[in-house]
Design a protein around this motif. Structure first.
Motif, PDB file in Angstrom:
ATOM      1  N   ALA A   1      18.032 -18.287 -12.974  1.00  0.00           N
ATOM      2  CA  ALA A   1      16.589 -18.387 -13.207  1.00  0.00           C
ATOM      3  C   ALA A   1      15.821 -18.625 -11.913  1.00  0.00           C
ATOM      4  O   ALA A   1      14.591 -18.670 -11.929  1.00  0.00           O
ATOM      5  CB  ALA A   1      16.302 -19.516 -14.191  1.00  0.00           C
ATOM      6  N   LEU A   2      16.534 -18.760 -10.777  1.00  0.00           N
ATOM      7  CA  LEU A   2      15.844 -19.124  -9.542  1.00  0.00           C
ATOM      8  C   LEU A   2      15.004 -17.971  -8.999  1.00  0.00           C
ATOM      9  O   LEU A   2      14.111 -18.185  -8.188  1.00  0.00           O
ATOM     10  CB  LEU A   2      16.856 -19.560  -8.479  1.00  0.00           C
ATOM     11  CG  LEU A   2      17.503 -20.917  -8.738  1.00  0.00           C
ATOM     12  CD1 LEU A   2      18.453 -21.278  -7.633  1.00  0.00           C
ATOM     13  CD2 LEU A   2      16.439 -21.991  -8.878  1.00  0.00           C
ATOM     14  N   SER A   3      15.299 -16.740  -9.435  1.00  0.00           N
ATOM     15  CA  SER A   3      14.493 -15.617  -8.944  1.00  0.00           C
ATOM     16  C   SER A   3      13.176 -15.506  -9.703  1.00  0.00           C
ATOM     17  O   SER A   3      12.302 -14.749  -9.303  1.00  0.00           O
ATOM     18  CB  SER A   3      15.294 -14.332  -9.084  1.00  0.00           C
ATOM     19  OG  SER A   3      15.654 -14.158 -10.430  1.00  0.00           O
ATOM     20  N   LEU A   4      13.039 -16.249 -10.798  1.00  0.00           N
ATOM     21  CA  LEU A   4      11.794 -16.190 -11.578  1.00  0.00           C
ATOM     22  C   LEU A   4      10.792 -17.190 -11.030  1.00  0.00           C
ATOM     23  O   LEU A   4      11.163 -18.154 -10.362  1.00  0.00           O
ATOM     24  CB  LEU A   4      12.072 -16.525 -13.043  1.00  0.00           C
ATOM     25  CG  LEU A   4      13.176 -15.706 -13.712  1.00  0.00           C
ATOM     26  CD1 LEU A   4      13.460 -16.269 -15.083  1.00  0.00           C
ATOM     27  CD2 LEU A   4      12.758 -14.260 -13.806  1.00  0.00           C
ATOM     28  N   LEU A   5       9.507 -16.945 -11.345  1.00  0.00           N
ATOM     29  CA  LEU A   5       8.507 -17.923 -10.912  1.00  0.00           C
ATOM     30  C   LEU A   5       8.514 -19.134 -11.828  1.00  0.00           C
ATOM     31  O   LEU A   5       8.313 -20.261 -11.390  1.00  0.00           O
ATOM     32  CB  LEU A   5       7.119 -17.278 -10.889  1.00  0.00           C
ATOM     33  CG  LEU A   5       6.029 -18.159 -10.317  1.00  0.00           C
ATOM     34  CD1 LEU A   5       6.389 -18.566  -8.894  1.00  0.00           C
ATOM     35  CD2 LEU A   5       4.704 -17.426 -10.317  1.00  0.00           C
ATOM     36  N   GLU A   6       8.770 -18.901 -13.133  1.00  0.00           N
ATOM     37  CA  GLU A   6       8.878 -20.062 -14.018  1.00  0.00           C
ATOM     38  C   GLU A   6       9.893 -19.773 -15.110  1.00  0.00           C
ATOM     39  O   GLU A   6      10.073 -18.623 -15.521  1.00  0.00           O
ATOM     40  CB  GLU A   6       7.523 -20.446 -14.604  1.00  0.00           C
ATOM     41  CG  GLU A   6       6.778 -19.313 -15.256  1.00  0.00           C
ATOM     42  CD  GLU A   6       5.363 -19.706 -15.594  1.00  0.00           C
ATOM     43  OE1 GLU A   6       4.910 -20.741 -15.113  1.00  0.00           O
ATOM     44  OE2 GLU A   6       4.730 -18.955 -16.355  1.00  0.00           O
ATOM     45  N   THR A   7      10.556 -20.830 -15.556  1.00  0.00           N
ATOM     46  CA  THR A   7      11.601 -20.649 -16.557  1.00  0.00           C
ATOM     47  C   THR A   7      11.019 -20.440 -17.953  1.00  0.00           C
ATOM     48  O   THR A   7      11.581 -19.730 -18.755  1.00  0.00           O
ATOM     49  CB  THR A   7      12.541 -21.862 -16.576  1.00  0.00           C
ATOM     50  OG1 THR A   7      11.732 -23.033 -16.702  1.00  0.00           O
ATOM     51  CG2 THR A   7      13.350 -21.930 -15.313  1.00  0.00           C
ATOM     52  N   GLU A   8       9.908 -21.095 -18.256  1.00  0.00           N
ATOM     53  CA  GLU A   8       9.234 -20.890 -19.540  1.00  0.00           C
ATOM     54  C   GLU A   8       7.735 -21.056 -19.313  1.00  0.00           C
ATOM     55  O   GLU A   8       7.332 -21.728 -18.374  1.00  0.00           O
ATOM     56  CB  GLU A   8       9.741 -21.886 -20.576  1.00  0.00           C
ATOM     57  CG  GLU A   8       9.586 -23.336 -20.154  1.00  0.00           C
ATOM     58  CD  GLU A   8      10.169 -24.277 -21.187  1.00  0.00           C
ATOM     59  OE1 GLU A   8       9.702 -24.235 -22.340  1.00  0.00           O
ATOM     60  OE2 GLU A   8      11.079 -25.055 -20.840  1.00  0.00           O
ATOM     61  N   PRO A   9       6.937 -20.398 -20.140  1.00  0.00           N
ATOM     62  CA  PRO A   9       5.503 -20.480 -19.915  1.00  0.00           C
ATOM     63  C   PRO A   9       4.987 -21.911 -20.042  1.00  0.00           C
ATOM     64  O   PRO A   9       5.515 -22.709 -20.821  1.00  0.00           O
ATOM     65  CB  PRO A   9       4.907 -19.575 -20.985  1.00  0.00           C
ATOM     66  CG  PRO A   9       5.989 -19.260 -21.919  1.00  0.00           C
ATOM     67  CD  PRO A   9       7.280 -19.484 -21.233  1.00  0.00           C
ATOM     68  N   VAL A  10       3.995 -22.208 -19.238  1.00  0.00           N
ATOM     69  CA  VAL A  10       3.433 -23.556 -19.258  1.00  0.00           C
ATOM     70  C   VAL A  10       2.475 -23.670 -20.439  1.00  0.00           C
ATOM     71  O   VAL A  10       1.604 -22.815 -20.630  1.00  0.00           O
ATOM     72  CB  VAL A  10       2.675 -23.845 -17.951  1.00  0.00           C
ATOM     73  CG1 VAL A  10       2.182 -25.271 -17.929  1.00  0.00           C
ATOM     74  CG2 VAL A  10       3.568 -23.578 -16.770  1.00  0.00           C
ATOM     75  N   THR A  11       2.703 -24.672 -21.249  1.00  0.00           N
ATOM     76  CA  THR A  11       1.795 -24.927 -22.369  1.00  0.00           C
ATOM     77  C   THR A  11       1.249 -26.341 -22.222  1.00  0.00           C
ATOM     78  O   THR A  11       1.746 -27.122 -21.399  1.00  0.00           O
ATOM     79  CB  THR A  11       2.537 -24.804 -23.709  1.00  0.00           C
ATOM     80  OG1 THR A  11       3.565 -25.790 -23.718  1.00  0.00           O
ATOM     81  CG2 THR A  11       3.145 -23.423 -23.871  1.00  0.00           C
ATOM     82  N   SER A  12       0.269 -26.637 -22.999  1.00  0.00           N
ATOM     83  CA  SER A  12      -0.286 -27.998 -22.923  1.00  0.00           C
ATOM     84  C   SER A  12       0.740 -29.018 -23.380  1.00  0.00           C
ATOM     85  O   SER A  12       0.681 -30.183 -23.007  1.00  0.00           O
ATOM     86  CB  SER A  12      -1.561 -28.102 -23.749  1.00  0.00           C
ATOM     87  OG  SER A  12      -1.278 -27.705 -25.068  1.00  0.00           O
ATOM     88  N   ALA A  13       1.742 -28.553 -24.155  1.00  0.00           N
ATOM     89  CA  ALA A  13       2.762 -29.487 -24.641  1.00  0.00           C
ATOM     90  C   ALA A  13       3.748 -29.842 -23.519  1.00  0.00           C
ATOM     91  O   ALA A  13       4.183 -30.988 -23.412  1.00  0.00           O
ATOM     92  CB  ALA A  13       3.514 -28.865 -25.817  1.00  0.00           C
ATOM     93  N   ASN A  14       4.093 -28.839 -22.657  1.00  0.00           N
ATOM     94  CA  ASN A  14       5.145 -29.138 -21.677  1.00  0.00           C
ATOM     95  C   ASN A  14       4.614 -29.307 -20.257  1.00  0.00           C
ATOM     96  O   ASN A  14       5.396 -29.514 -19.342  1.00  0.00           O
ATOM     97  CB  ASN A  14       6.221 -28.043 -21.717  1.00  0.00           C
ATOM     98  CG  ASN A  14       5.721 -26.718 -21.185  1.00  0.00           C
ATOM     99  OD1 ASN A  14       4.596 -26.612 -20.704  1.00  0.00           O
ATOM    100  ND2 ASN A  14       6.545 -25.702 -21.283  1.00  0.00           N
ATOM    101  N   VAL A  15       3.301 -29.202 -20.074  1.00  0.00           N
ATOM    102  CA  VAL A  15       2.785 -29.198 -18.704  1.00  0.00           C
ATOM    103  C   VAL A  15       3.105 -30.492 -17.965  1.00  0.00           C
ATOM    104  O   VAL A  15       3.346 -30.498 -16.759  1.00  0.00           O
ATOM    105  CB  VAL A  15       1.284 -28.888 -18.693  1.00  0.00           C
ATOM    106  CG1 VAL A  15       0.495 -30.019 -19.328  1.00  0.00           C
ATOM    107  CG2 VAL A  15       0.786 -28.654 -17.277  1.00  0.00           C
ATOM    108  N   ALA A  16       3.183 -31.594 -18.685  1.00  0.00           N
ATOM    109  CA  ALA A  16       3.411 -32.874 -18.008  1.00  0.00           C
ATOM    110  C   ALA A  16       4.828 -32.981 -17.459  1.00  0.00           C
ATOM    111  O   ALA A  16       5.069 -33.753 -16.531  1.00  0.00           O
ATOM    112  CB  ALA A  16       3.150 -34.030 -18.972  1.00  0.00           C
ATOM    113  N   THR A  17       5.744 -32.212 -18.031  1.00  0.00           N
ATOM    114  CA  THR A  17       7.133 -32.323 -17.562  1.00  0.00           C
ATOM    115  C   THR A  17       7.473 -31.276 -16.522  1.00  0.00           C
ATOM    116  O   THR A  17       8.605 -31.229 -16.052  1.00  0.00           O
ATOM    117  CB  THR A  17       8.114 -32.143 -18.736  1.00  0.00           C
ATOM    118  OG1 THR A  17       7.892 -30.835 -19.293  1.00  0.00           O
ATOM    119  CG2 THR A  17       7.917 -33.194 -19.792  1.00  0.00           C
ATOM    120  N   ARG A  18       6.535 -30.395 -16.186  1.00  0.00           N
ATOM    121  CA  ARG A  18       6.874 -29.308 -15.236  1.00  0.00           C
ATOM    122  C   ARG A  18       7.097 -29.869 -13.836  1.00  0.00           C
ATOM    123  O   ARG A  18       6.426 -30.816 -13.414  1.00  0.00           O
ATOM    124  CB  ARG A  18       5.744 -28.265 -15.189  1.00  0.00           C
ATOM    125  CG  ARG A  18       5.501 -27.461 -16.445  1.00  0.00           C
ATOM    126  CD  ARG A  18       6.698 -26.694 -16.908  1.00  0.00           C
ATOM    127  NE  ARG A  18       7.461 -27.505 -17.856  1.00  0.00           N
ATOM    128  CZ  ARG A  18       8.639 -27.121 -18.362  1.00  0.00           C
ATOM    129  NH1 ARG A  18       9.157 -25.960 -18.005  1.00  0.00           N
ATOM    130  NH2 ARG A  18       9.271 -27.874 -19.203  1.00  0.00           N
TER     131      ARG A  18
END
Lengths: 482, 161
Positions: B60-77
């Motif tokens: 997954a290191l070649s990707l910019l993000e592993t999963e889309p950022v949502t308001s639910a997970n943004v705090a853990t990014r």
């Protein structure tokens, strides 16, 4: 101080246990210190002790775990670069080498772990590498010992006496069987009665021995006369047989004078002579190499010549400077033993620099040793345009920090005097240096040497970042910068 | 937090390369992301990935993000940065923050030009062999030579060598 001391806390817990009726029995049943046993490790500050070493909240990954510096890659490289001999290769080797040599080869292969070659050994690719990888197929006289291919000397050999010498001479002459003189010569035993022929000469009675010697001498004389007459007759015919001058010379120079049956030796030294003959040792020096052309008559540079492979002329051309002399002393129970410590710098003015330090009670000896060591330690220094260094280089040794900075052409050497001498020896012409902290002479020299040796390579930086690097100065001046 | 996250990131990156880490993480902020991408462009980082609290898998290191950022997970990014090594030496040796919360250092395009040529300007020392400077401009966080191409100046963030 808000925390209770262990003793106080035990007291408190005991009081509390006593205050609650049910708990008193429980407290009596268990040792009273049990609940707070771990507290007995002394706490010297009031904050609470941590249960374990602090770990980061977000775990990191080590480079080795990602395969960047991994064991697998090491193994893969090992297998590629240092494979084992295949069966075909072994068969080929067996045709070339004896079984003992093959056994030695296999033992050597087994003794060295190819992984060590990967980690510790290095196939050099720098421009200063040795131009060969030695497989020890041929001996190098400077490095290798001379092969000892003659058998060991006979320990009971002694110098020949007159008769043994005569016999040895006849044996030698008998090799040339077709000659006139030799080949059919009689021996001393032929002139004694038959009963004495088997016994050695020492047991012959006096008159028999005297008579035999007399007859033998007469016989030899007649033979010689006969040969002289023959020589007169056959003067015209070329003497195609018999020992030549070369044979005679070889007899004189190489025939063993001992009773060891002409055994050849590995050494020119006679057996049994001590290594250094007392009273003679030191009076006669070894022969000096004629290649030196009389530049090194006392043999001062012979060892250095072997170590560096330079000729005496090249060694003398190296610019060596004594940079520092200190008097140091060793305190013993008999008093102080003072000695002189000298540091020298050597350079060829074209990118090589070496540092040598030596100590001796005699200043001249210390200086000589330091000079030789400095020449021996010479190593290449990276130079930009053969006049300055690459970028900046900073090294700290003890309290001394030396910072060297590259400067444009024509800037000169604006550095302190010891660094100036080092730059001159190394062939650096534009440089500026700072020593912001301690300026200890010894450490400043050492730090400068390290800073010159450990410059960063711009090519390596560019490759690490995956960038193409171009020297703008070189492009601007069309490559005509030096 | 503003510039403080940048100074923290600088110290963290320097510590991480000295500890020979291959992958490390910094807080997911816009400032950090822009600086990380600029360093990635300069060849100092091997990968920049936005992921969760645990390290993303290697693929997954070649990707910019592993999963889309949502308001639910943004705090853990968090931003996961891949560090580079060449010849067993870290590519990043030293990361030195220049602007601090108590003292922001700015430079015009002309001043940056002088710095890039190796001359000091104010408190910014001239660049030497292998050094780069990262500048926060109105075109985003740029390496000093990118900023010079665009003729823009701005807030000088850090010096990397």
């Amino acid at each position: 101080m808000s925390v209770a001391r262990p003793a106080a806390r035990r007291l408190i817990s005991g009081r509390l246990a006593a205050a609650v009726p049910g708990a008193a029995a429980a407290a009596a049943a268990t040792p009273s210190t049990a609940p707070c046993q771990h507290v007995f490790a002394h706490q010297f500050h009031s904050s609470a002790a941590m249960a374990a070493r602090r770990r980061p909240r977000f775990a990191n990954v080590r480079a080795a775990d990602m395969g960047i510096m991994s064991e697998k890659q090491i193994d893969q490289f090992t297998q590629e670069k240092f494979p084992k001999y295949t069966d075909e290769e072994l068969a080929l080797l067996r045709t070339k080498y004896s079984p003992e040599q093959i056994a030695a080869l296999e033992a050597g292969e087994a003794a060295i772990n190819p992984r060590d070659l990967t980690i510790q050994g290095r196939l050099r690719v720098d421009p200063y590498r040795v131009p060969y990888i030695d497989d020890f197929a041929e001996s190098q006289p400077v490095i290798d010992k001379r092969p000892q291919n003659k058998p060991p000397p006979d320990p009971h050999a002694r110098f020949m006496n007159m008769d043994e010498f005569t016999e040895d001479l006849i044996n030698w002459a008998d090799q040339f069987t077709t000659g006139d003189v030799t080949g059919t010569l009689k021996r001393l035993e032929d002139f004694v009665p038959d009963e004495y022929k088997k016994t050695p000469e020492g047991r012959w009675p006096g008159e028999v021995r005297a008579q035999a010697h007399k007859d033998f001498q007469r016989y030899l004389q007649t033979e010689v006369d006969k040969q002289k007459q023959n020589k007169g007759v056959e003067q015209e015919a070329p003497d195609s047989s018999g020992p030549t001058d070369a044979d005679v010379l070889q007899y004189i120079l190489e025939r063993s004078a001992m009773t060891d049956n002409n055994l050849q030796s590995n050494s020119a030294l006679a057996l049994g002579l001590p290594d250094k003959v007392p009273g003679v040792s030191g009076l006669y020096k070894n022969a000096i190499d004629p290649e030196d052309a009389g530049l090194d008559d006392i043999g001062m540079y012979q060892d250095l010549k072997k170590r560096t492979g330079m000729s005496v002329k090249q060694i003398l051309a190296v610019n060596v400077r004594r940079l520092l002399t200190r008097w140091v002393s060793n305190q013993t129970r008999l008093g102080k033993v003072r000695s002189c410590w000298v540091m020298c710098v050597a350079g060829n003015g074209d990118g090589w620099l070496g540092l040598g330090e030596a100590k001796s009670t005699e200043p001249s000896v210390a200086t000589l040793k330091a000079r030789l060591l400095a020449i021996q330690n010479m190593r290449p220094i990276r130079r930009y345009e053969k006049r300055t260094i690459y970028g900046e280089s900073e090294v700290k040794i003890s309290g001394t920090i030396v910072k060297l900075m590259a400067r444009p052409p024509g800037f000169g050497l604006r550095v302190s005097h010891r660094i100036f001498e080092m730059c001159r020896a190394a062939g650096i012409y534009d440089l500026s240096a700072r020593m912001p902290r301690s300026r200890n002479p010894m450490n400043s020299i050492k730090a400068t040497f390290q800073a010159l040796c450990n410059q960063r390579d711009p090519e390596e930086i560019a490759m690490g970042r995956g960038k193409k690097m171009v020297d703008a100065r070189k492009v601007y001046y069309g490559g005509a910068v030096f | 937090m503003g510039i403080l996250t940048i100074t923290n990131t600088c110290s963290h990156l320097q510590n991480a390369t000295r500890a020979r880490l291959g992958l490390t993480s910094v807080p997911n902020t816009k400032y950090n992301l822009r600086l990380a991408l600029a360093m990635h462009r300069a060849g100092l980082l091997s990968s920049v990935t936005r992921g969760g609290p645990s390290p993303p898998p290697t693929e997954a290191l070649s990707l910019l993000e592993t999963e889309p950022v949502t308001s639910a997970n943004v705090a853990t990014r968090r931003l996961w940065l891949g560090l580079k090594y060449w010849n067993n030496e870290p590519v990043i040796r030293k990361v030195q923050p220049i602007s601090r919360p108590s003292r922001l250092v700015t430079a015009t395009a002309q001043e940056l030009g002088r710095v890039a040529r190796g001359f000091p300007v104010g408190s910014i020392k001239g660049l030497t062999l292998g050094e780069t400077l990262f500048v926060s401009t109105d075109r985003g966080v740029l390496e000093v030579r990118e900023a010079l191409e665009r003729k823009v100046g701005g807030l000088v963030l850090c010096r990397v060598s």
